[in-house]
Design a protein around this motif. Structure first.
Motif, mmCIF file in Angstrom:
data_model
loop_
_atom_site.group_PDB
_atom_site.id
_atom_site.type_symbol
_atom_site.label_atom_id
_atom_site.label_comp_id
_atom_site.label_asym_id
_atom_site.label_seq_id
_atom_site.Cartn_x
_atom_site.Cartn_y
_atom_site.Cartn_z
ATOM 1 N N VAL A 264 36.104 10.009 12.271
ATOM 2 C CA VAL A 264 34.828 10.018 12.988
ATOM 3 C C VAL A 264 34.833 9.003 14.141
ATOM 4 O O VAL A 264 34.026 9.088 15.056
ATOM 5 C CB VAL A 264 33.699 9.712 11.953
ATOM 6 C CG1 VAL A 264 32.408 9.330 12.615
ATOM 7 C CG2 VAL A 264 33.531 10.883 10.998
ATOM 8 N N HIS A 265 35.804 8.083 14.069
ATOM 9 C CA HIS A 265 36.010 7.086 15.150
ATOM 10 C C HIS A 265 34.741 6.307 15.483
ATOM 11 O O HIS A 265 34.505 5.952 16.634
ATOM 12 C CB HIS A 265 36.531 7.778 16.426
ATOM 13 C CG HIS A 265 37.749 8.626 16.199
ATOM 14 N ND1 HIS A 265 38.973 8.094 15.828
ATOM 15 C CD2 HIS A 265 37.920 9.983 16.232
ATOM 16 C CE1 HIS A 265 39.846 9.081 15.673
ATOM 17 N NE2 HIS A 265 39.237 10.230 15.905
ATOM 18 N N GLY A 266 33.858 6.122 14.488
ATOM 19 C CA GLY A 266 32.671 5.289 14.736
ATOM 20 C C GLY A 266 31.623 5.965 15.596
ATOM 21 O O GLY A 266 30.661 5.341 16.039
ATOM 22 N N ASN A 267 31.794 7.291 15.851
ATOM 23 C CA ASN A 267 30.836 8.003 16.694
ATOM 24 C C ASN A 267 29.767 8.719 15.866
ATOM 25 O O ASN A 267 29.952 9.002 14.704
ATOM 26 C CB ASN A 267 31.585 9.066 17.526
ATOM 27 C CG ASN A 267 32.576 8.426 18.484
ATOM 28 O OD1 ASN A 267 32.249 7.456 19.171
ATOM 29 N ND2 ASN A 267 33.793 8.957 18.513
ATOM 30 N N ASP A 268 28.667 9.036 16.533
ATOM 31 C CA ASP A 268 27.726 10.001 15.965
ATOM 32 C C ASP A 268 28.338 11.388 16.102
ATOM 33 O O ASP A 268 29.150 11.623 17.006
ATOM 34 C CB ASP A 268 26.389 9.940 16.727
ATOM 35 C CG ASP A 268 25.621 8.663 16.415
ATOM 36 O OD1 ASP A 268 25.294 7.912 17.364
ATOM 37 O OD2 ASP A 268 25.373 8.408 15.224
ATOM 38 N N TRP A 269 27.970 12.302 15.186
ATOM 39 C CA TRP A 269 28.502 13.668 15.281
ATOM 40 C C TRP A 269 27.609 14.625 14.505
ATOM 41 O O TRP A 269 26.804 14.199 13.656
ATOM 42 C CB TRP A 269 29.944 13.733 14.728
ATOM 43 C CG TRP A 269 30.099 13.278 13.297
ATOM 44 C CD1 TRP A 269 30.210 11.979 12.870
ATOM 45 C CD2 TRP A 269 30.167 14.095 12.123
ATOM 46 N NE1 TRP A 269 30.313 11.938 11.503
ATOM 47 C CE2 TRP A 269 30.314 13.224 11.013
ATOM 48 C CE3 TRP A 269 30.116 15.489 11.887
ATOM 49 C CZ2 TRP A 269 30.411 13.694 9.692
ATOM 50 C CZ3 TRP A 269 30.218 15.951 10.577
ATOM 51 C CH2 TRP A 269 30.367 15.060 9.498
ATOM 52 N N ASP A 270 27.729 15.909 14.821
ATOM 53 C CA ASP A 270 27.071 16.903 13.967
ATOM 54 C C ASP A 270 28.090 17.984 13.622
ATOM 55 O O ASP A 270 29.037 18.223 14.369
ATOM 56 C CB ASP A 270 25.804 17.488 14.615
ATOM 57 C CG ASP A 270 26.062 18.401 15.819
ATOM 58 O OD1 ASP A 270 25.079 18.922 16.360
ATOM 59 O OD2 ASP A 270 27.227 18.594 16.200
ATOM 60 N N CYS A 271 27.889 18.554 12.449
ATOM 61 C CA CYS A 271 28.681 19.713 12.026
ATOM 62 C C CYS A 271 27.743 20.906 12.082
ATOM 63 O O CYS A 271 26.661 20.892 11.485
ATOM 64 C CB CYS A 271 29.174 19.546 10.593
ATOM 65 S SG CYS A 271 29.626 21.118 9.811
ATOM 66 N N VAL A 272 28.127 21.932 12.847
ATOM 67 C CA VAL A 272 27.318 23.157 12.867
ATOM 68 C C VAL A 272 28.048 24.187 12.012
ATOM 69 O O VAL A 272 29.264 24.366 12.133
ATOM 70 C CB VAL A 272 27.081 23.658 14.309
ATOM 71 C CG1 VAL A 272 26.147 22.710 15.061
ATOM 72 C CG2 VAL A 272 28.378 23.822 15.080
ATOM 73 N N MET A 273 27.304 24.834 11.109
ATOM 74 C CA MET A 273 27.959 25.618 10.056
ATOM 75 C C MET A 273 27.307 26.987 9.870
ATOM 76 O O MET A 273 26.076 27.095 9.904
ATOM 77 C CB MET A 273 27.890 24.840 8.747
ATOM 78 C CG MET A 273 28.639 25.455 7.574
ATOM 79 S SD MET A 273 30.386 25.746 7.882
ATOM 80 C CE MET A 273 31.034 24.086 7.857
ATOM 81 N N THR A 274 28.137 28.004 9.692
ATOM 82 C CA THR A 274 27.629 29.362 9.423
ATOM 83 C C THR A 274 27.576 29.602 7.923
ATOM 84 O O THR A 274 28.302 28.963 7.158
ATOM 85 C CB THR A 274 28.589 30.393 10.036
ATOM 86 O OG1 THR A 274 29.923 30.119 9.543
ATOM 87 C CG2 THR A 274 28.595 30.326 11.552
#
Ligand SMILES: C[C@@H]1N[C@@H](C#Cc2ccccc2)[C@H](O)[C@@H]1O
Length: 438
Positions: A264-274
């Motif tokens: 994740v390297h200390g970043n914000d992130w989102d997972c978009v999922m079907t």
């Protein structure tokens, strides 16, 4: 480090309130809705094996036939309030809605093209009632926008000739006009979720995209834009030539989830999922592996345990109704969230050694730890390793505070929580109130 003009303009996470609000969401809803929702992956009795929202690109359908779907788009069953209520019951804190997917059909009456809902039998703006209904339900709205636009004759996959370049200049103006139009029309929206930005023609627009991003951020202070919008001057996407994240959060986790915090390297992130393996727009066939509620809850728990948001996709039908399978998934997720949302909202990576029984989250700004249990060991003993000099002052089941646990300390800062039964049928959460040993 190489010097960049159009690379990342910030290192590390955003520290402002708007991003903190986004970071705390935990659970979101994605909605893919448009002309592709009418055929639902089928045409002339044949099934398109790709993602339903990509059916226009299939050689089993003529482009003109697809484009004529606009004359059949009349979602009389569309009920923004009902959609928002289902999302609210599910526990979604934000929704990302397709204003325009790759086919270029706009769900709002854009001034810059006639390929919009205004030219359909439905005529009316669909985005405004959605934004209003979701906001009223306490759910923030992020606008999905595809840069790639198959309906626009000036779109190019690459720029090879002078004519390409002249056409693409027109396309860039059109794109900027539409984006500023969306920001003006829907002032309460919190961000833009960009897609369709992988082709060479757009990747070559580092300066233009950088300037446009700056302009949009000035127009809407706090606006949240992910890493998928623009490339740096070397064509680097998501992470610039120096490895710095472009935009405010990483958008690389499409239908996949990181396994370790290092990814994740200390970043914000989102997972978009079907829900099906790879169907975003309505897919009539609904075949292959359809994820279960417990599977989706585990994805949610895993995302939050690794500092991300989990955004679950819904593909309403062309008539504006939501399929019963999606509604029942939303209901079951909501039933679980009603009991366990404290372990999701405003939570983050707990910094503890991962264990096989499930996932840890930690309430931001506190020492409160949550054990989200998905895999009960036959021993019924859940191992917990806390930082040194940290003890468990209280342990109880979320939603049933009378069900307490007395941890068995097996060595310094390492304990077992012994479950009373190993026959749990669904995921559950144990709260650990911890304290520094004095
Ligand atoms: C959020 C998702 N991104 C879109 C895509 C794609 C895509 C395109 C090429 C190769 C692999 C994936 C899907 O249509 C959906 O909108």
């Amino acid at each position: 480090k190489v010097s960049l003009v159009h690379g990342a303009h910030r290192t590390g996470r955003r520290t402002d309130a708007a991003m903190a609000r986004w970071r705390a969401y935990g659970l979101g809803q994605f909605i893919h809705w448009g002309l592709y929702s009418i055929p639902g992956g089928e045409w002339d009795g044949k099934t398109y094996n790709g993602a339903a929202e990509w059916i226009r690109s299939w050689d089993g359908i003529t482009k003109s036939a697809y484009d004529s779907l606009i004359y059949h788009f009349n979602p009389v069953k569309f009920d923004a309030t009902a959609w928002a209520a289902a999302a609210q019951q599910m526990g979604a804190k934000y929704v990302t809605i397709t204003t325009k997917h790759h086919d270029g059909f706009c769900l709002w009456p854009s001034k810059y093209t006639s390929y919009t809902v205004a030219s359909s039998p439905y005529k009316k703006d669909l985005i405004k009632p959605l934004v209003d209904a979701y906001n009223k339900a306490g759910i923030d709205v992020i606008l999905y926008f595809s840069i790639m636009d198959w309906s626009n004759p000036d779109w190019r996959y690459d720029i090879k000739t002078k004519d390409d370049s002249i056409a693409f200049e027109r396309f860039k103006k059109f794109t900027r006009n539409q984006l500023l139009e969306l920001l003006e029309r829907y002032p309460t929206t919190k961000g833009l979720w960009f897609d369709g930005t992988w082709d060479n023609a757009w990747v070559k627009q580092a300066a233009f995209a950088d300037e446009l991003e700056t302009e949009m951020r000035k127009m809407r202070p706090g606006l949240i834009i992910g890493s998928r919008f623009r490339a740096d001057e070397n064509g680097k996407r998501h992470f610039d030539t120096n490895g710095q994240l472009m935009g405010d959060y990483e958008q690389g986790w499409e239908r996949k989830i990181p396994n370790t915090i290092t990814e994740v390297h200390g970043n914000d992130w989102d997972c978009v999922m079907t829900v099906p393996e790879n169907q975003w727009g309505y897919n009539a066939a609904w075949k292959g592996h359809i994820k279960t509620t417990d599977e989706l809850l585990e994805m949610l728990a895993k995302c939050v345990s690794l500092d991300g948001n989990f955004v679950l996709n819904f593909g309403p039908k062309g008539d504006g109704s939501i399929r019963k399978e999606e509604l029942s998934l939303a209901r079951e997720i909501g039933d679980w969230m009603a009991v366990n949302q404290e372990a999701i909202y405003g939570c983050e990576y707990a910094g503890l050694e991962p264990q096989n029984w499930g996932y840890f989250t930690k309430k931001t700004g506190t020492d409160k730890i949550y054990m989200l249990v998905f895999n009960v060991p036959v021993s019924g003993a859940l191992r917990v390793k806390l930082p040194v000099q940290t003890s468990i002052s209280k342990a109880y089941r979320l939603g049933q505070p009378a069900q307490t646990f007395v941890p068995e300390e097996i060595q310094a800062s390492e304990s077992f929580i012994h479950l009373k039964t190993t026959s749990e049928k669904h995921p559950f959460v144990i709260v650990l109130e911890t304290a520094k040993k004095t």
